[in-house]
Design an enzyme around this catalytic site. Sequence first.
Site: not given
Length: 202
Positions: A1-2, A4, A19, A114
Amino acid sequence: MGVVFSARHAVIERPLAIKVLKRDAMRDTATIRRFVQEAKAASRIGHPNIVDVTDFGTTPDGMTYSVMELVPGHTLGSALRAAAPFPIARALRITAQIARALAAAHDKGIVHRDLKPENVFLIDRDGRPDFVKIVDFGIAKVTPAPGKTAEPRLTRAGSVFGTPEYMAPEQAAGRSDTDGRVDIYALGVLLYEMLCGRVPLR
């Protein structure tokens, strides 16, 4: 989703990580709220074994970003692939640091949810190898700070988020009443994996 990026502060020259959410992910408001929550959670804990988030914002062209300390190390996952099983002393040294970081997070009402080898970085700090930095609070469960109103729920009841090998049974069942004990379960799996070279359950 991103994505860095490695960066350096223009004035104080401190190395940083930036990020940035991908444009596709920014179409989903829940993803943006989760990204904001991740930055808030990590900065609220303020523990040396948790990555420090220092800034957050939106670029002029609408890209959402967070700024955090650059972690110049490797993940516990890559260390396990290279050298598992670990000597007992090394496994316990890493486990103790993770436990202290989790205690600090839980004291602030934050459950990571997580915890896995890819979210634990090992760096050299002042000549100390295996200094722990926990990253990625993207699916953390956050209790509002005293005097603050609760944020809207980011997960529906029965939704399951996490990594199966490290999830407590209650978390895997999608229960909404889970607490910091799911992180303790995941830490137990990490310790087992460090000592045995494999996870207890596939």
